[in-house]
Write a protein that holds these residues in place. Structure first.
Motif, PDB file in Angstrom:
ATOM      1  N   PRO A  33       1.054  -1.157   0.057  1.00  0.00           N
ATOM      2  CA  PRO A  33      -0.440  -0.235   0.669  1.00  0.00           C
ATOM      3  C   PRO A  33       0.697   1.765  -0.271  1.00  0.00           C
ATOM      4  N   CYS A  34       0.176   2.215  -0.417  1.00  0.00           N
ATOM      5  CA  CYS A  34       1.193   3.584  -0.552  1.00  0.00           C
ATOM      6  C   CYS A  34       0.293   4.778  -0.467  1.00  0.00           C
ATOM      7  N   PHE A  35       0.835   6.184  -0.008  1.00  0.00           N
ATOM      8  CA  PHE A  35      -0.076   7.095  -0.038  1.00  0.00           C
ATOM      9  C   PHE A  35       0.828   7.852  -1.543  1.00  0.00           C
ATOM     10  N   VAL A  36      -0.131   8.384  -2.817  1.00  0.00           N
ATOM     11  CA  VAL A  36       0.729   9.572  -3.947  1.00  0.00           C
ATOM     12  C   VAL A  36      -0.289  10.533  -3.576  1.00  0.00           C
ATOM     13  N   TYR A  37       0.570  11.499  -3.696  1.00  0.00           N
ATOM     14  CA  TYR A  37      -0.174  13.212  -3.975  1.00  0.00           C
ATOM     15  C   TYR A  37       0.804  14.457  -4.397  1.00  0.00           C
TER      16      TYR A  37
END
Length: 102
Positions: A33-37
């Motif tokens: 899982p990851c955050f992309v912003y």
């Protein structure tokens, strides 16, 4: 410290991993899982024909292989000027889109 770097550290803390990507180019291999912003449109307040206050906004995606409603709650609790704007599934990955003012 730069506010964007503070946000980067906060997202890494929430995720518990360093899989947080700021405006990644297509050549970057993303781990889930990851955050992309990325930078959003922001919010400006005006007075006397001048910008009185400006707050940066970010469009944040939490991407995971398995649905995770606990992460949605955690993001909303730890980032008070944040709202969930959309959820969708694409290519077998669950995407949770947030708008964040930080």
């Amino acid at each position: 410290m730069n506010r964007r770097l503070e946000l980067q550290a906060k997202l890494e803390s929430i995720l518990g991993e360093s899989h947080v990507y700021f405006q990644p180019p297509a050549s970057v291999k993303i781990s889930y899982p990851c955050f992309v912003y990325r930078i959003g449109s922001g919010d400006a307040m005006y007075a006397n024909n001048k910008t009185y206050r400006y707050i940066n906004s970010y469009e944040v995606l939490y991407i995971t292989k398995r649905p995770n409603l606990d992460m949605i709650n955690q993001v909303l609790e730890e980032l008070p000027m944040c709202r969930l704007t959309n959820t969708y599934c694409s290519e077998g990955l669950n995407h949770y889109a947030f708008t964040l003012y930080y």
